[in-house]
Design a protein around this motif. Sequence first.
Motif, PDB file in Angstrom:
ATOM      1  N   LEU A  33       0.839  -1.198   0.000  1.00  0.00           N
ATOM      2  CA  LEU A  33       0.000   0.000   0.000  1.00  0.00           C
ATOM      3  C   LEU A  33       0.876   1.249   0.000  1.00  0.00           C
ATOM      4  O   LEU A  33       0.587   2.224  -0.699  1.00  0.00           O
ATOM      5  N   GLY A  34       1.954   1.190   0.778  1.00  0.00           N
ATOM      6  CA  GLY A  34       2.859   2.334   0.851  1.00  0.00           C
ATOM      7  C   GLY A  34       3.483   2.630  -0.506  1.00  0.00           C
ATOM      8  O   GLY A  34       3.610   3.794  -0.902  1.00  0.00           O
ATOM      9  N   ILE A  35       3.860   1.572  -1.231  1.00  0.00           N
ATOM     10  CA  ILE A  35       4.461   1.780  -2.554  1.00  0.00           C
ATOM     11  C   ILE A  35       3.423   2.360  -3.514  1.00  0.00           C
ATOM     12  O   ILE A  35       3.733   3.208  -4.354  1.00  0.00           O
ATOM     13  N   ALA A  36       2.171   1.918  -3.353  1.00  0.00           N
ATOM     14  CA  ALA A  36       1.119   2.419  -4.247  1.00  0.00           C
ATOM     15  C   ALA A  36       0.893   3.919  -4.080  1.00  0.00           C
ATOM     16  O   ALA A  36       0.440   4.595  -5.001  1.00  0.00           O
ATOM     17  N   PHE A  81       5.646  11.392  -1.898  1.00  0.00           N
ATOM     18  CA  PHE A  81       6.817  10.503  -1.821  1.00  0.00           C
ATOM     19  C   PHE A  81       7.631  10.474  -3.106  1.00  0.00           C
ATOM     20  O   PHE A  81       8.240   9.463  -3.424  1.00  0.00           O
ATOM     21  N   THR A  82       7.609  11.548  -3.886  1.00  0.00           N
ATOM     22  CA  THR A  82       8.381  11.521  -5.115  1.00  0.00           C
ATOM     23  C   THR A  82       9.747  12.162  -4.912  1.00  0.00           C
ATOM     24  O   THR A  82      10.650  11.946  -5.708  1.00  0.00           O
ATOM     25  N   PHE A 135       2.989  -1.155 -11.553  1.00  0.00           N
ATOM     26  CA  PHE A 135       2.888  -2.402 -10.789  1.00  0.00           C
ATOM     27  C   PHE A 135       3.526  -3.580 -11.502  1.00  0.00           C
ATOM     28  O   PHE A 135       3.955  -4.536 -10.865  1.00  0.00           O
ATOM     29  N   LEU A 136       3.636  -3.496 -12.838  1.00  0.00           N
ATOM     30  CA  LEU A 136       4.246  -4.616 -13.561  1.00  0.00           C
ATOM     31  C   LEU A 136       5.708  -4.785 -13.168  1.00  0.00           C
ATOM     32  O   LEU A 136       6.211  -5.898 -13.050  1.00  0.00           O
ATOM     33  N   ILE A 180       0.100  -3.019  -3.873  1.00  0.00           N
ATOM     34  CA  ILE A 180       0.464  -2.116  -4.961  1.00  0.00           C
ATOM     35  C   ILE A 180      -0.696  -1.996  -5.948  1.00  0.00           C
ATOM     36  O   ILE A 180      -0.994  -0.921  -6.458  1.00  0.00           O
ATOM     37  N   LEU A 181      -1.380  -3.130  -6.193  1.00  0.00           N
ATOM     38  CA  LEU A 181      -2.467  -3.110  -7.173  1.00  0.00           C
ATOM     39  C   LEU A 181      -3.691  -2.373  -6.664  1.00  0.00           C
ATOM     40  O   LEU A 181      -4.349  -1.649  -7.411  1.00  0.00           O
ATOM     41  N   LEU A 182      -4.030  -2.601  -5.386  1.00  0.00           N
ATOM     42  CA  LEU A 182      -5.310  -2.094  -4.890  1.00  0.00           C
ATOM     43  C   LEU A 182      -5.175  -0.808  -4.094  1.00  0.00           C
ATOM     44  O   LEU A 182      -6.182  -0.186  -3.762  1.00  0.00           O
ATOM     45  N   GLY A 183      -3.919  -0.411  -3.777  1.00  0.00           N
ATOM     46  CA  GLY A 183      -3.720   0.729  -2.885  1.00  0.00           C
ATOM     47  C   GLY A 183      -4.506   1.964  -3.267  1.00  0.00           C
ATOM     48  O   GLY A 183      -5.207   2.540  -2.444  1.00  0.00           O
ATOM     49  N   ASN A 184      -4.400   2.348  -4.532  1.00  0.00           N
ATOM     50  CA  ASN A 184      -5.062   3.596  -4.912  1.00  0.00           C
ATOM     51  C   ASN A 184      -6.580   3.490  -4.848  1.00  0.00           C
ATOM     52  O   ASN A 184      -7.244   4.392  -4.361  1.00  0.00           O
ATOM     53  N   GLN A 185      -7.105   2.354  -5.301  1.00  0.00           N
ATOM     54  CA  GLN A 185      -8.563   2.186  -5.233  1.00  0.00           C
ATOM     55  C   GLN A 185      -9.042   2.190  -3.792  1.00  0.00           C
ATOM     56  O   GLN A 185     -10.104   2.719  -3.476  1.00  0.00           O
ATOM     57  N   MET A 186      -8.245   1.557  -2.925  1.00  0.00           N
ATOM     58  CA  MET A 186      -8.641   1.490  -1.525  1.00  0.00           C
ATOM     59  C   MET A 186      -8.712   2.892  -0.932  1.00  0.00           C
ATOM     60  O   MET A 186      -9.667   3.263  -0.255  1.00  0.00           O
TER      61      MET A 186
END
Lengths: 513, 143
Positions: free
Chosen positions: A179-182, A195-196, A208-209, A446-452
């Motif tokens: 989640l943190g990486i997302a 975080f950039t 994510f790939l 990583i996949l769901l972080g933003n949607q969450m």
Amino acid sequence: METLSLLADGFSVALTPQNLFLAIMGCFLGTLMGALPGLGPANGVAILIPIAFSLGLGPTPSLILLVSVYYGAMYGGRISSILLNIPGDEPAMMTCLDGYPMAQQGKAGEALSLSGVASFVGAFVATCGLVVLAPQLVKIALLFGPAEYFVLFTVAFATLGGISSTNQAKSAFAAALGLGIAMIGSDSQTGSQRFTFDHIHLYDGIDFLIAIVGLFALSEVFIFLEHHRGGAAGSSAATKVGRIMPDFGMIKRCIPSMARGTGLGFFSGVLPGAGASLGSFLAYSLEKQTVDRDGKTFGTGDPRGVAAPEAGNNAASGGALVPMLALGVPGSGTTAVLLAVLLQLNITPGPLLFTKNPDIVWGLIAALFIANFILLAMNIPLVGIFTRVLMVPTRILMPIVAMISFVGIYSITGSSFDVMLMVGFGLAGWVLRKLDVSLVPVILGILLGNQMEVNLRRAMTISDGDWLTLVGSPLAIILWIIAITGFVLPMMLGRRMKNKMEAARNEEEFVGD
Amino acid sequence: MSDRIFGGFGLLLAVFYIWAASTIKDSFMVDVVGPRAFPYIVGTILGLCSLYFIIRPDDEPDWPHMREFAEIFFAAAVMFAYCVALPEFGFLISTVFATAYLTWRLGTLPLWSLLTGVLTSAGIYIVFHLILGLHLAEGPLGF
């Protein structure tokens, strides 16, 4: 009836020559990857995503290719279990127990064809189950608001460790890491940079790939390097198959075993946090208790001990597609990778997919049916080709895997920074695996972080900042109860389940690694 | 002990993450929660789990010997070098050497490694570039 006509439309999508060709290719590649130890379904699909994407295939053809690989790998996992007593992938572990003894008695061909049929039965019934169950689940999912979705994602993370997890803190840590990486990149709601650190490569976030290929495929290469495992998995003597055509009497006797295995497998596939490994384990244990209570024949080459777990493992892989397609929440590593496929193609799975893109959903389901028949045809007469793959030494194979990973990522991003990032993920994956931290929650995070996060913020906006909205509906409360149970239960049962699974594995001498 | 060190790193990461989250600037658009709330939650979970690792570490994992560590380290270094070399020398040449190194370390004899490297590189180039039309890195010579 409506379902059937939708399915018929799906078949008309999947049966075009191009899609049929892709399905055959996918099944072939998938079986190959499943058969090779060290290259499971998740790795196989992960490596192929960037390649399918940069080939410029449309959404439906790419999906057909990749789900055929997924089903193919599930079929292929059993080959090295039976011939070499080394599971080609994790769910195929239980097939070793009776499959290898059968091979040692010179019945390798029978074991392979029987398990091919069992895989077919399991996967076919599970695909039918998917057709029936997914639209029902969609009806429930349409009642979900942002708050319920947020809790649903929490359920996915809480249960991902699975019932056999021994350290839930590590699962939670892995999920938080993902989640943190997302969160890296510009915030989708307000556009603030997060975080950039003013690093231009990070403005768009981390693809994510890159993370998936690095964590899954490259970390596997590092594991092989660490153990200097360079030899071939099998010798020519061990891969002798003998009589290939199935013994119909034997298959008939195994039908009840397949039926029980399929049922159990499908349910463990659908339930969050269970997955194919548990499906095949349960199928094997139940079968042993039903037909061989004194423990006389199981473990010594009983065909029923091959049929049940193979049906269970393939049924589970079909069942796992139900929550992934209907809710957009995968329950296992491989379905997480399939979710990545959808996201990469700009398709958000979930209830809206069924109403907005019925051609994709039903084309995909039709492709699964077709893949099943192709795999049955491929796996019985042609199994000899796949057994020969086991003779390719890994010292040649693993570098190829690494290079194809590099090619895939480079061809979609065209930047050597991203490829370095992938190497970094590969190293991190190796360390995490050493520390027994599961990588699947990282990927899912990583996949769901933003949607969450988006769902959380929408829920907050609707409730005007009242956090109690997260427990504001009966549906949300039920989901919280599932999440908490799913997280706490393994703390009590996890060690016992794991010991049981390992005990079953070690009953006979396990000559794997 | 490994888990305690891991927990220590995790804790540092969590503190750093929360600090970095606190420096996120608001933009002209605002919503009720803002861009910092979710990262705070994530950072807190990271920190709590890391504390748990420190207090209740698991059994020691099977760490490899120094030699295997060096193996992993050099393999990673070669892969990083490969990433740098890609745009400089192009796909074909870089891949020959990267593959040769990896297959050598997995036990192929040195001369055969070079041959494996050449074959792998050419094979991937033919299948993925010439047949499938994927974009691969181009060097000064155009391949």
